[in-house]
Design a protein around this motif. Structure first.
Motif, short mmCIF file in Angstrom:
data_model
loop_
_atom_site.label_atom_id
_atom_site.label_comp_id
_atom_site.label_asym_id
_atom_site.label_seq_id
_atom_site.Cartn_x
_atom_site.Cartn_y
_atom_site.Cartn_z
N ASN A 282 -3.28 -9.74 6.56
CA ASN A 282 -2.67 -8.46 6.53
C ASN A 282 -2.26 -7.94 7.85
O ASN A 282 -1.36 -7.50 8.11
N TRP A 283 -3.45 -8.08 8.76
CA TRP A 283 -3.10 -7.62 10.22
C TRP A 283 -2.08 -8.05 10.73
O TRP A 283 -1.44 -7.73 11.57
N ASP A 286 1.04 -6.84 9.52
CA ASP A 286 1.36 -5.56 9.63
C ASP A 286 1.55 -5.13 11.03
O ASP A 286 2.16 -4.15 11.63
N ASN A 287 0.93 -5.92 12.00
CA ASN A 287 1.10 -5.67 13.20
C ASN A 287 1.95 -6.50 14.22
O ASN A 287 2.69 -6.06 15.28
N THR A 288 2.33 -7.72 13.92
CA THR A 288 2.95 -8.62 14.53
C THR A 288 4.25 -9.11 13.63
O THR A 288 4.43 -10.36 13.94
N MET A 406 5.80 -5.11 8.68
CA MET A 406 5.47 -4.16 9.88
C MET A 406 5.86 -2.72 9.31
O MET A 406 4.90 -1.65 9.86
N ARG A 410 5.05 -4.82 2.06
CA ARG A 410 4.47 -6.25 1.91
C ARG A 410 5.15 -6.87 0.90
O ARG A 410 5.46 -6.27 -0.13
#
Length: 487
Positions: A282-283, A286-288, A406, A410
């Motif tokens: 998820n990270w 969500d971030n990259t 991002m 999702r």
């Protein structure tokens, strides 16, 4: 011709081209390929096999693999096995035959030079691939149920659909344990029994590392570890327990020892790893997301060629178990979109090469449904540069889906296995179904477009393009000019 007759005819056509029943040592199949063990590889007539209308390509690995496509292979394989059995009666081998067979197996093993990593990944695939049909069926039912709940339709039916969709996932650890023990040479039911501890509700009364356990903690990773441990305990017992006591002592010690280790160690450790996988996936998106999607979508086809994609199967299963869907699969599915766009560009550019264009026309429907092997082995890989441009299309589609992750949208899949258009019934995300479908469809369109454009503009040298459009049909690379070893 009736379908069953067609399947029998396909099997009957393949058998003499692989050396007949006497040349077959094993028959198996996966979702798309008929996998054959051969005594003498030299007896196989590759060109004649590829010329069969039902054959989409061939791949040479530790087994000889004939690509027939999803659905077809599951129907042809039993017919082929029946023909092999009828043509090869099971007679006791002589001592000379046993010695010769052993020498052949030893030589084949040395020739393959299989690394421990490749062997481990194959074992992981053998554990999880048999579970894919149930994951697909339950995933589609879960998607249908979610749609009915959102629309407020059939409220009396949706609880039943929820039970059908969730029952398998609630006990998936047991199936993983069963298959793991079978794959590692233990008693399958003992592996399943130890793995069942993980999903037993009573574990909530047990404290480990200062906190109570949760039913299902560790999931499929814990089940896999528990079953492997059970196999080693069982094998140790077989060596040291007297034969007269084996039937009582071995299963008891296997379940007791591996079960206690699972409760007071593996469940906690596997639970932490599984949680880390969920948070990490998820990270990452969500971030990259755009960059991660670019890398994952662009590298997935090479991963498939190297066999390393099998390492992702437990990760997908863990994410589905934790969150109800895997956010990685829709991104990876973009690789297939790039492959489709690439194939269309080859079709347009090779306008005078009818054999190659015929191969593309026959393989393209399967490619649209996410079955990429026919296009990979029949078109892009033999040509070389188009394989790279197909990866560029996958990278662009993956970046598109990752970008929306991002932005907070999702896109996930409730099962593993299908991709392309076949993934639509399995889509699920953190927002409405319409948004999820639109993002995934947009990614496919981007993958098609970039795969086409990159291949059309950069996929051919002048020499290759001239050869494709002037070559004699016998010289045309259709499908796969020579067997491709999938490592």
């Amino acid at each position: 011709m009736a379908p069953e007759n067609s399947n029998h005819a396909t099997a009957a056509a393949i058998l003499p081209l692989v050396g007949g029943a006497a040349n077959i040592t094993s028959v198996a199949h996966c979702m798309t390929r008929l996998r054959l063990g051969l005594k003498d590889r030299a007896l196989v007539r590759d060109d004649a096999l590829r010329a069969l209308p039902a054959v989409l390509g061939v791949v040479e690995d530790d087994t000889y693999q004939i690509v027939l496509g999803p659905g077809t292979v599951a129907r042809v394989a039993p017919e082929f096995e029946a023909l092999v059995s009828a043509g090869s009666p099971q007679l006791p081998p002589t001592a000379e035959e046993l010695a010769e067979r052993g020498a052949e197996l030893k030589a084949a093993r040395k020739a393959r030079n299989a690394t421990p990593l490749k062997l481990l990944l194959r074992r992981i695939a053998n554990i999880f691939v048999p579970l894919i049909p149930a994951l697909i069926g339950c995933g589609i039912i879960a998607g249908l149920n979610g749609l009915l709940v959102n629309l407020g339709w059939l409220p009396a039916v949706t609880p039943a659909l929820a039970a059908l969709a969730s029952g398998f996932m609630a006990l998936i650890a047991v199936f993983v344990g069963f298959n793991t023990a079978k794959e590692f040479g233990g008693t399958p039911v003992l592996g399943g029994a130890v793995a069942a501890i993980i999903v037993f509700p009573g574990v909530a009364k047990i404290d480990a590392f200062g906190q109570p356990l949760s039913p299902g903690q560790g999931g499929v990773l814990g089940a896999l570890g528990a079953a492997v441990l059970a196999v080693y305990v069982e094998k140790w017992c077989r060596r040291w327990v007297p034969e007269s006591l084996d039937v009582l002592v071995t299963p008891t010690l296997t379940v007791l020892v591996s079960g206690l280790v699972t409760l007071y160690g593996l469940m906690f450790v596997a639970g932490e790893v599984a949680t880390g996988i969920g948070h990490g996936a998820n990270w990452l998106l969500d971030n990259t997301g755009a960059f991660a999607g670019l890398v994952l979508g662009g590298l997935f086809l090479p991963l498939v060629m190297l066999g390393l994609h099998q390492a992702l199967i437990p990760i997908h299963a863990t994410l589905i178990e934790q969150q109800g869907y895997t956010v990685l699969l829709p991104v990876l599915a973009m690789a297939g979109a790039g492959q489709v766009g690439c194939a269309v560009a080859v079709y347009v550019r090779a306008k005078r090469n009818e054999p190659l264009r015929a191969t593309i026309k026959s393989a393209l429907p399967a490619g649209l449904l996410g079955v990429g092997e026919p296009l990979i082995y029949g078109v892009s890989l033999p040509l070389g540069r188009p394989f790279v441009t197909a990866c560029a299309g996958g990278a662009a589609g993956g970046a598109f889906v990752g970008l929306f992750s991002m932005l907070g949208d999702r896109v996930g899949s409730t099962a593993i296995g299908p991709s392309g258009w076949a993934l639509f019934p399995l889509l699920r995300g953190n927002h409405g179904l319409g948004t999820t479908i639109a993002i995934y469809a947009g990614g496919l369109v981007v993958g098609y477009a970039v795969g086409f454009a990159a291949t059309y503009c950069f996929g051919f040298s002048e020499r290759l393009l001239a050869d494709l459009n002037t070559a004699h049909p016998a010289e045309t690379p259709a499908p796969a000019t020579e067997p491709v070893r999938a490592t």
